[in-house]
Scaffold this active site. Structure first.
Site, PDB file in Angstrom:
ATOM      1  N   GLY A  40       0.804  -1.225   0.000  1.00  0.00           N
ATOM      2  CA  GLY A  40       0.000   0.000   0.000  1.00  0.00           C
ATOM      3  C   GLY A  40       0.834   1.271   0.000  1.00  0.00           C
ATOM      4  O   GLY A  40       0.295   2.366  -0.177  1.00  0.00           O
ATOM      5  N   GLU A  41       2.147   1.148   0.199  1.00  0.00           N
ATOM      6  CA  GLU A  41       2.985   2.356   0.163  1.00  0.00           C
ATOM      7  C   GLU A  41       3.139   2.833  -1.281  1.00  0.00           C
ATOM      8  O   GLU A  41       3.157   2.033  -2.205  1.00  0.00           O
ATOM      9  CB  GLU A  41       4.369   2.046   0.755  1.00  0.00           C
ATOM     10  N   GLN A  98     -14.957  17.087   8.091  1.00  0.00           N
ATOM     11  CA  GLN A  98     -14.586  17.165   9.522  1.00  0.00           C
ATOM     12  C   GLN A  98     -13.970  18.543   9.748  1.00  0.00           C
ATOM     13  O   GLN A  98     -12.758  18.701   9.912  1.00  0.00           O
ATOM     14  CB  GLN A  98     -13.604  16.036   9.883  1.00  0.00           C
ATOM     15  N   HIS A 131     -16.797  21.230   0.643  1.00  0.00           N
ATOM     16  CA  HIS A 131     -17.913  21.130   1.591  1.00  0.00           C
ATOM     17  C   HIS A 131     -17.900  22.299   2.581  1.00  0.00           C
ATOM     18  O   HIS A 131     -18.946  22.781   3.006  1.00  0.00           O
ATOM     19  CB  HIS A 131     -17.854  19.797   2.339  1.00  0.00           C
ATOM     20  N   ASP A 170     -30.109  19.159   2.711  1.00  0.00           N
ATOM     21  CA  ASP A 170     -29.937  19.623   4.092  1.00  0.00           C
ATOM     22  C   ASP A 170     -29.759  21.137   4.099  1.00  0.00           C
ATOM     23  O   ASP A 170     -29.537  21.760   3.057  1.00  0.00           O
ATOM     24  CB  ASP A 170     -28.738  18.929   4.779  1.00  0.00           C
ATOM     25  N   LYS A 193     -31.923  17.740   7.510  1.00  0.00           N
ATOM     26  CA  LYS A 193     -31.196  16.478   7.779  1.00  0.00           C
ATOM     27  C   LYS A 193     -30.631  16.519   9.195  1.00  0.00           C
ATOM     28  O   LYS A 193     -30.023  17.513   9.588  1.00  0.00           O
ATOM     29  CB  LYS A 193     -30.068  16.323   6.753  1.00  0.00           C
ATOM     30  N   ARG A 195     -28.188  14.230  11.962  1.00  0.00           N
ATOM     31  CA  ARG A 195     -27.246  13.105  12.007  1.00  0.00           C
ATOM     32  C   ARG A 195     -26.936  12.750  13.447  1.00  0.00           C
ATOM     33  O   ARG A 195     -26.698  13.637  14.270  1.00  0.00           O
ATOM     34  CB  ARG A 195     -25.951  13.508  11.277  1.00  0.00           C
ATOM     35  N   ASP A 221     -26.395  18.624  -4.407  1.00  0.00           N
ATOM     36  CA  ASP A 221     -25.540  18.432  -3.230  1.00  0.00           C
ATOM     37  C   ASP A 221     -24.072  18.573  -3.657  1.00  0.00           C
ATOM     38  O   ASP A 221     -23.758  18.465  -4.839  1.00  0.00           O
ATOM     39  CB  ASP A 221     -25.778  17.033  -2.629  1.00  0.00           C
ATOM     40  N   SER A 225     -21.471  10.291  -1.263  1.00  0.00           N
ATOM     41  CA  SER A 225     -20.487   9.309  -0.802  1.00  0.00           C
ATOM     42  C   SER A 225     -21.160   7.936  -0.738  1.00  0.00           C
ATOM     43  O   SER A 225     -21.141   7.185  -1.713  1.00  0.00           O
ATOM     44  CB  SER A 225     -19.921   9.745   0.554  1.00  0.00           C
TER      45      SER A 225
HETATM   46  C1  R5P Z   1     -22.992  16.425   3.960  1.00  0.00           C
HETATM   47  O1  R5P Z   1     -23.585  17.290   4.580  1.00  0.00           O
HETATM   48  C2  R5P Z   1     -22.716  16.507   2.488  1.00  0.00           C
HETATM   49  O2  R5P Z   1     -23.155  17.695   1.936  1.00  0.00           O
HETATM   50  C3  R5P Z   1     -23.315  15.334   1.744  1.00  0.00           C
HETATM   51  O3  R5P Z   1     -24.721  15.424   1.778  1.00  0.00           O
HETATM   52  C4  R5P Z   1     -22.913  14.025   2.349  1.00  0.00           C
HETATM   53  O4  R5P Z   1     -21.569  14.054   2.713  1.00  0.00           O
HETATM   54  C5  R5P Z   1     -23.147  12.886   1.415  1.00  0.00           C
HETATM   55  O5  R5P Z   1     -22.724  11.706   2.018  1.00  0.00           O
HETATM   56  P1  R5P Z   1     -23.544  10.369   1.851  1.00  0.00           P
HETATM   57  O6  R5P Z   1     -23.720  10.132   0.379  1.00  0.00           O
HETATM   58  O7  R5P Z   1     -22.698   9.323   2.515  1.00  0.00           O
HETATM   59  O8  R5P Z   1     -24.848  10.549   2.547  1.00  0.00           O
END
Ligand code: R5P
Length: 296
Positions: A40-41, A98, A131, A170, A193, A195, A221, A225
């Protein structure tokens, strides 16, 4: 013969975007040869860039940490060679979610990424629809470009919609969705939204009652992910008898089986940029990035 001292550097993975930028800027393209060992390096090899103005094109999508490490290696080599300027173009920059301590004991990971870039001698960082652009608050210059106008003009030209409505999944994405809605001249609605900060589980609800019956939805959006946010948004919209659901995002990470899950939930089409290679990359970021440099 190139007019300028600029050199555009990328590995093979980012070469299509980097080559386009090098043509637009009339700058030399330089391949950073990358090799990943079985453990993996990574290892890189790059010809000397002493006294050159370096633009490194490197998106840091999954495997995120490996791609970040490779970026650090390229910057380290440029700095070691005595490059003049080191500008990093990371269309998708990892760790921007983050951007604060949500639960006691966490760290602000995006600050750590910045610290490393800083210590390596980065002079500028360019991202696209980050983001959390405000968290890119480093000692070197940062610029967050937006692909929203390009995505909106793609939708305008290519998709026929029935009484559409733009949806932000969101409240954090309202400005982005509002901008998109303004360009295509339709109304916007934001979902709410929440979490669970320990499990990561999300729930999405409607903030206000709007007639959605048979209207086509354009969910906007910054990234997809796991697809969970879009799936939950689609479920609530479908419960309210929405028409077709189109998803527009800048960064389609689509981890694991996100793509299949999205279609199973009733999404009709996904439209993204090519910040990350994927099946829905309809909008090329090359001109957006090149124009930024040409305007300087
Ligand atoms: C989070 O607030 C971002 O704007 C995306 O809505 C979020 O990161 C998408 O991630 P996932 O597809 O895992 O829900």
């Amino acid at each position: 013969m190139q007019k300028n001292n600029t050199v555009i550097i990328s590995d093979k993975r980012n070469s299509s975007l980097a080559n386009k930028i090098s043509l637009d800027l009339d700058a030399q393209y330089r391949n950073a040869e990358l090799r990943v060992f079985p453990d993996g390096e990574s290892k890189i090899r790059l010809d000397n860039v002493a006294k050159r103005n370096c633009i490194i094109v490197h998106s840091t999508y999954p495997p995120t940490d490996q791609h970040l490490m490779q970026l650090f290696m390229i910057i380290y080599k440029c700095r070691g060679d005595g490059a003049n300027d080191i500008c990093v173009v990371s269309p998708y920059l990892a760790y921007t979610r983050q951007d604060k301590v949500f639960v006691d004991g966490e760290i602000v990971s995006i600050n750590l990424v910045g610290r490393i870039l800083e210590s390596l001698g980065t002079t500028k960082l360019i991202t696209i629809d980050s983001h959390s652009p405000n968290s890119l608050n480093y000692s070197f210059k940062t610029v967050d470009l937006t692909a929203i106008p390009s995505l909106a003009s793609y939708v305008k030209k290519n998709i026929t919609l029935n009484n559409p409505i733009v949806i932000s999944p969101d409240e954090g994405g309202i400005e982005r969705a509002r901008k998109f809605a303004g360009i295509i001249d339709v109304n916007m609605l934001s979902l709410v939204k929440t979490r669970d900060r320990f499990t990561g589980d999300i729930s999405i609800s409607l903030s206000e009652q709007k007639t959605l019956k048979k209207r086509d939805a354009l969910i906007v959006d910054d990234m997809i992910s796991t697809g969970n946010s879009i799936i939950k948004a689609t479920e609530i919209l479908k419960k309210n008898n929405i028409g077709d659901v189109f998803v527009i995002c800048t960064h389609a990470l689509l981890v694991d089986d996100a793509k299949e899950k999205l279609f199973k939930a009733g999404v009709k089409e996904v439209i993204s940029t090519n910040s990350i290679p994927n099946d829905f990359a309809k909008v090329d970021l090359g001109s957006l990035i090149s124009n930024y440099f040409l305007d300087q």
